[in-house]
Design an enzyme around this catalytic site. Structure first.
Site, PDB file in Angstrom:
ATOM      1  N   ALA A  66       3.630   9.003  34.275  1.00  0.00           N
ATOM      2  CA  ALA A  66       3.030  10.021  35.138  1.00  0.00           C
ATOM      3  C   ALA A  66       1.670  10.405  34.566  1.00  0.00           C
ATOM      4  CB  ALA A  66       3.938  11.248  35.187  1.00  0.00           C
ATOM      5  N   GLY A 111       7.124   7.217  33.115  1.00  0.00           N
ATOM      6  CA  GLY A 111       7.306   6.934  34.544  1.00  0.00           C
ATOM      7  C   GLY A 111       7.029   5.467  34.874  1.00  0.00           C
ATOM      8  N   GLU A 114      10.162   3.768  34.107  1.00  0.00           N
ATOM      9  CA  GLU A 114      11.108   4.189  35.159  1.00  0.00           C
ATOM     10  C   GLU A 114      10.826   3.478  36.485  1.00  0.00           C
ATOM     11  OE1 GLU A 114      10.087   8.305  34.084  1.00  0.00           O
ATOM     12  OE2 GLU A 114      12.228   8.723  34.152  1.00  0.00           O
ATOM     13  N   GLU A 134       8.496  10.342  26.529  1.00  0.00           N
ATOM     14  CA  GLU A 134       8.344  11.732  26.995  1.00  0.00           C
ATOM     15  C   GLU A 134       8.642  12.740  25.905  1.00  0.00           C
ATOM     16  OE1 GLU A 134       9.855   9.331  28.688  1.00  0.00           O
ATOM     17  OE2 GLU A 134       9.301   9.417  30.808  1.00  0.00           O
TER      18      GLU A 134
HETATM   19  N1  CO8 Z   1      -1.678  10.011  32.028  1.00  0.00           N
HETATM   20  C1  CO8 Z   1      -2.990  10.233  32.123  1.00  0.00           C
HETATM   21  N2  CO8 Z   1      -3.906   9.511  31.444  1.00  0.00           N
HETATM   22  C2  CO8 Z   1      -3.465   8.528  30.651  1.00  0.00           C
HETATM   23  C3  CO8 Z   1      -2.095   8.250  30.501  1.00  0.00           C
HETATM   24  C4  CO8 Z   1      -1.180   9.043  31.238  1.00  0.00           C
HETATM   25  N3  CO8 Z   1       0.150   8.824  31.211  1.00  0.00           N
HETATM   26  N4  CO8 Z   1      -1.954   7.224  29.626  1.00  0.00           N
HETATM   27  C5  CO8 Z   1      -3.192   6.869  29.257  1.00  0.00           C
HETATM   28  N5  CO8 Z   1      -4.109   7.660  29.863  1.00  0.00           N
HETATM   29  C6  CO8 Z   1      -5.549   7.640  29.725  1.00  0.00           C
HETATM   30  C7  CO8 Z   1      -5.979   8.236  28.386  1.00  0.00           C
HETATM   31  O1  CO8 Z   1      -6.000   9.639  28.430  1.00  0.00           O
HETATM   32  C8  CO8 Z   1      -7.343   7.607  28.204  1.00  0.00           C
HETATM   33  O2  CO8 Z   1      -8.245   8.302  29.027  1.00  0.00           O
HETATM   34  P1  CO8 Z   1      -9.683   8.760  28.409  1.00  0.00           P
HETATM   35  O3  CO8 Z   1     -10.392   7.444  28.166  1.00  0.00           O
HETATM   36  O4  CO8 Z   1     -10.272   9.563  29.515  1.00  0.00           O
HETATM   37  O5  CO8 Z   1      -9.396   9.523  27.144  1.00  0.00           O
HETATM   38  C9  CO8 Z   1      -7.164   6.213  28.836  1.00  0.00           C
HETATM   39  O6  CO8 Z   1      -6.025   6.301  29.689  1.00  0.00           O
HETATM   40  C10 CO8 Z   1      -6.895   5.133  27.806  1.00  0.00           C
HETATM   41  O7  CO8 Z   1      -5.810   5.547  26.995  1.00  0.00           O
HETATM   42  P2  CO8 Z   1      -5.892   5.681  25.389  1.00  0.00           P
HETATM   43  O8  CO8 Z   1      -7.301   5.955  24.960  1.00  0.00           O
HETATM   44  O9  CO8 Z   1      -4.846   6.673  24.962  1.00  0.00           O
HETATM   45  O10 CO8 Z   1      -5.501   4.203  24.954  1.00  0.00           O
HETATM   46  P3  CO8 Z   1      -4.666   3.722  23.692  1.00  0.00           P
HETATM   47  O11 CO8 Z   1      -4.732   2.247  23.713  1.00  0.00           O
HETATM   48  O12 CO8 Z   1      -5.102   4.437  22.458  1.00  0.00           O
HETATM   49  O13 CO8 Z   1      -3.149   4.175  24.010  1.00  0.00           O
HETATM   50  C11 CO8 Z   1      -1.196   4.489  25.347  1.00  0.00           C
HETATM   51  C12 CO8 Z   1      -2.492   3.688  25.156  1.00  0.00           C
HETATM   52  C13 CO8 Z   1      -0.227   4.182  24.222  1.00  0.00           C
HETATM   53  C14 CO8 Z   1      -0.617   4.065  26.701  1.00  0.00           C
HETATM   54  C15 CO8 Z   1      -1.524   5.994  25.335  1.00  0.00           C
HETATM   55  O14 CO8 Z   1      -2.541   6.239  26.294  1.00  0.00           O
HETATM   56  C16 CO8 Z   1      -0.349   6.879  25.675  1.00  0.00           C
HETATM   57  O15 CO8 Z   1       0.467   7.169  24.819  1.00  0.00           O
HETATM   58  N6  CO8 Z   1      -0.271   7.325  26.941  1.00  0.00           N
HETATM   59  C17 CO8 Z   1       0.762   8.247  27.372  1.00  0.00           C
HETATM   60  C18 CO8 Z   1       2.079   7.559  27.548  1.00  0.00           C
HETATM   61  C19 CO8 Z   1       3.135   8.568  27.922  1.00  0.00           C
HETATM   62  O16 CO8 Z   1       3.416   9.517  27.198  1.00  0.00           O
HETATM   63  N7  CO8 Z   1       3.737   8.384  29.098  1.00  0.00           N
HETATM   64  C20 CO8 Z   1       4.731   9.283  29.616  1.00  0.00           C
HETATM   65  C21 CO8 Z   1       4.074  10.305  30.511  1.00  0.00           C
HETATM   66  S1  CO8 Z   1       5.195  11.547  31.063  1.00  0.00           S
HETATM   67  C22 CO8 Z   1       6.063  10.747  32.262  1.00  0.00           C
HETATM   68  O17 CO8 Z   1       5.818   9.622  32.612  1.00  0.00           O
HETATM   69  C23 CO8 Z   1       7.157  11.547  32.889  1.00  0.00           C
HETATM   70  C24 CO8 Z   1       7.558  10.949  34.238  1.00  0.00           C
HETATM   71  C25 CO8 Z   1       8.332  11.939  35.044  1.00  0.00           C
HETATM   72  C26 CO8 Z   1       7.454  12.939  35.731  1.00  0.00           C
HETATM   73  C27 CO8 Z   1       8.315  13.859  36.535  1.00  0.00           C
HETATM   74  C28 CO8 Z   1       7.556  14.644  37.568  1.00  0.00           C
HETATM   75  C29 CO8 Z   1       6.652  15.697  37.122  1.00  0.00           C
END
Ligand code: CO8
Length: 258
Positions: A66, A111, A114, A134
């Protein structure tokens, strides 16, 4: 067939419908617009008599979950409505009358994992990385992961993944049945299309009946409903605020259990 979508592409290749997630700047994170477009594309492909099977693919990454930035702007009292709406689209995906194959390269997290779980078959490229991180945000999976992951890989492995937020390689995912098989990244779409074509040659009625029977046996509805309620509860905690602020501030969170 791409009808003005912003975050996905939709194309048809003979009897196969291909949805490509296309928000690479955010690692294909699911914002409202993308979820809406995905639901609309699924409806169109379901209603298209020419289409017999569907592939959902990413680009470099499948989907990083998400959209955390968008989610952070939602008020705790409004999150349940959003979560329920997202569930509706994921349930629609799982309940499609046509088999859906997830073709995964790069990150399939939260997500995104998922989303792959709601598909019928998961083919991974060697670069694929799966996880339910998460917990690092002070959250639980909220798009069906607490229910679909354990049904697919077993309770023990699902608990380990969800409690630790560990990231699995494609090979590890294959070894626990999370990925059906692993192929070279450059062969991923060829393999996914081959499987989709093979299904497309079978009786769509027989395939649909088999899918319905297998899905009904999962008895997942009650658990999904409880997940929505607990996700909303979790979202209202200080730990969630700390977890998301830490992610956005690129620092380690400090959780206090409140
Ligand atoms: N949401 C928004 N932006 C994201 C997300 C995300 N999930 N993942 C990556 N990005 C963005 C980063 O913020 C970054 O943006 P910016 O350049 O503007 O800073 C860009 O993408 C590139 O990412 P990174 O610089 O972080 O790249 P890395 O190679 O260092 O890391 C990762 C890649 C490992 C994927 C890292 O970005 C990360 O950990 N992302 C989050 C992963 C995560 O925690 N996912 C779970 C999210 S919560 C969820 O999915 C719950 C679902 C249920 C929702 C229920 C309804 C509300």
């Amino acid at each position: 067939m791409n009808t003005g979508n912003e975050h996905i592409k939709v194309e048809k290749k003979k009897e196969i419908g291909i949805i490509t997630l296309n928000r690479p700047e955010a690692r294909n994170a699911l914002n409202r617009k993308m979820i809406q477009e995905l639901g609309d594309a699924l409806t169109a492909l379901e209603n298209d008599p020419q289409i017999r099977s569907i592939i959902i693919a990413g680009n470099k990454d499948f989907c990083a979950g998400a959209d955390i930035k968008e989610m952070n702007a939602i008020k705790p009292e409004e999150i349940e409505t959003f979560c329920r709406w997202g569930h509706k689209v994921f349930d629609q995906l799982e309940g499609m009358g046509k088999p859906v194959i997830a073709a995964i390269t790069g990150f399939a997290l939260g997500g995104g994992c998922e989303l792959a779980l709601a598909c019928d078959i998961r083919i991974a490229g060697e670069s694929a990385k799966f996880g339910q991180p998460e917990v690092n945000l002070g959250l639980i999976p909220g798009f069906g992961g607490t229910q679909r992951l354990s049904r697919l890989v077993g309770v023990g492995k699902a608990k380990e993944m969800i409690f630790t937020g560990e990231i699995l390689s494609a090979k590890e995912a294959e070894s626990i049945g999370l990925a059906n098989r692993v192929v070279k990244d450059e062969e991923l779409m060829v393999k996914a299309e081959e499987i989709a074509q093979s299904i497309a040659q079978k009786s769509p009625l027989a395939v649909k009946m088999a899918k319905t029977l297998i899905n009904e046996n999962q008895e997942i509805e009650e658990g999904l409903e409880k997940e929505i309620a607990l996700f909303a509860k979790c979202f209202a905690t200080q730990d969630r605020m700390e977890g998301i602020n830490a992610f956005l501030g690129k620092r380690k969170p400090v959780f206090k259990g409140i």
